[in-house]
Design an enzyme around this catalytic site. Sequence first.
Site, mmCIF file in Angstrom:
data_model
loop_
_atom_site.group_PDB
_atom_site.id
_atom_site.type_symbol
_atom_site.label_atom_id
_atom_site.label_comp_id
_atom_site.label_asym_id
_atom_site.label_seq_id
_atom_site.Cartn_x
_atom_site.Cartn_y
_atom_site.Cartn_z
ATOM 1 N N GLU A 1 -2.325 -0.965 6.240
ATOM 2 C CA GLU A 1 -2.318 -0.892 4.771
ATOM 3 C C GLU A 1 -3.668 -0.310 4.329
ATOM 4 O O GLU A 1 -3.720 0.718 3.681
ATOM 5 C CB GLU A 1 -2.091 -2.289 4.170
ATOM 6 C CG GLU A 1 -2.077 -2.302 2.644
ATOM 7 C CD GLU A 1 -1.960 -3.714 2.041
ATOM 8 O OE1 GLU A 1 -2.196 -4.701 2.765
ATOM 9 O OE2 GLU A 1 -1.644 -3.811 0.837
ATOM 10 N N HIS B 1 9.760 -7.530 2.491
ATOM 11 C CA HIS B 1 8.303 -7.662 2.311
ATOM 12 C C HIS B 1 8.052 -8.076 0.869
ATOM 13 O O HIS B 1 7.881 -7.235 -0.022
ATOM 14 C CB HIS B 1 7.614 -6.334 2.663
ATOM 15 C CG HIS B 1 6.122 -6.391 2.643
ATOM 16 N ND1 HIS B 1 5.334 -5.494 3.336
ATOM 17 C CD2 HIS B 1 5.252 -7.207 2.006
ATOM 18 C CE1 HIS B 1 4.054 -5.773 3.122
ATOM 19 N NE2 HIS B 1 3.983 -6.813 2.307
HETATM 20 N N1 HPA Z 1 -1.638 -7.183 1.711
HETATM 21 C C1 HPA Z 1 -2.239 -8.138 2.405
HETATM 22 N N2 HPA Z 1 -2.128 -9.411 2.099
HETATM 23 C C2 HPA Z 1 -1.387 -9.753 1.056
HETATM 24 C C3 HPA Z 1 -0.730 -8.814 0.309
HETATM 25 C C4 HPA Z 1 -0.864 -7.458 0.648
HETATM 26 O O1 HPA Z 1 -0.315 -6.526 0.015
HETATM 27 N N3 HPA Z 1 -0.065 -9.490 -0.658
HETATM 28 C C5 HPA Z 1 -0.307 -10.799 -0.477
HETATM 29 N N4 HPA Z 1 -1.109 -10.971 0.560
HETATM 30 ZN ZN ZN Z 2 2.229 -7.651 1.719
#
Ligand code: HPA
Ligand code: ZN
Length: 324
Positions: free
Chosen positions: A197, A14
């Site tokens: 997230e 990731h």
């Molecule tokens: N989350 C979502 N989209 C993203 C991220 C992330 O941490 N980094 C780059 N694009």
């Molecule tokens: Zn990411």
Amino acid sequence: MDAFIAKLPKAELHIHIEGSLEPELMYALAARNNIRLPYASAGELRKAYAFSSLQDFLDIYYQGMSVLITEQDFYDLALAYLGRAAADNVRYAEIFFDPQGHTARGVAFETVINGLLRALADGERLFGIRAHLIMCLLRHLDEDDAERTLDLALPYKDRILGLGLDSSEVGHPPSKFKNVFARAGREGFRLVAHAGEEGPPEYVWEALDVLGVERVDHGNRALEDKELVRRLAADRMPLTVCPLSNLALCRVEALHQHPLRRMLDLGLNVTLNSDDPAYFGGYLNSNYQAVADALGLGRDEIGQIARNGFAASFRSKDGMTKRG
Ligand code: HPA
Ligand code: ZN
């Protein structure tokens, strides 16, 4: 512990290549391409890296990537990451890129992919690190845009390992991309998505059941749903956890509160990753060290997490493993 972590062979699953754009390289590329950046220097720019949410970060991230114009720019970006990762003893990486962040600015898909692929070939030769690409769709855009982006990728489908989903999560559930993920799966792309997230557990369910992903990127908020935790554990579903990212984007107040400890206790299949290391204050070893210190992880746990990374990867001995 730091020496143990440094020596440990690791996989990174990731990492957004555009999120590895260090301010110094950003300024060098801006000068090369005659682009003016809104901060006086790389140091001034770094001071602006104080985020309170994913969207705060994304606004700066899209602005930063606007210095990437030529094939050589994408090459330089990716080779710099591979050198840093190899120095952290990362042996294998699956690297996200955001084509829509470039095609929307008039940069051709071919320019992006050719620069990145050339860097991957040279990275293996120069640093002994193997890597593949996962193309991410920007979830704040609509599915038609995603479908057109998949069309652009099809001529390169043997050289793009997978399809992912990133950008602003809340309000853009995985189900919005049901059709394009189904088509990508039929074309042999391995499927992953950011979920949980900032978004709710329902988004993780959708990533699994609507998109059919084989890994969940982040997945932190899955812990709010016991049934979901049972499902993830039963399936040994890999989660690509990114501690310094979660801290920088205020998903946790401090690392000792990071959910990784609970994830391990619940039997989840966790891997550690850096996400956007140029923005979040550290590459892969820094992420390992930060959680080892904050959560008191021992060598057994750290070693197991590193092995999980290789096991959760889509690599094979003779190249990348697409879906048959
Ligand atoms: N989350 C979502 N989209 C993203 C991220 C992330 O941490 N980094 C780059 N694009
Ligand atoms: Zn990411």
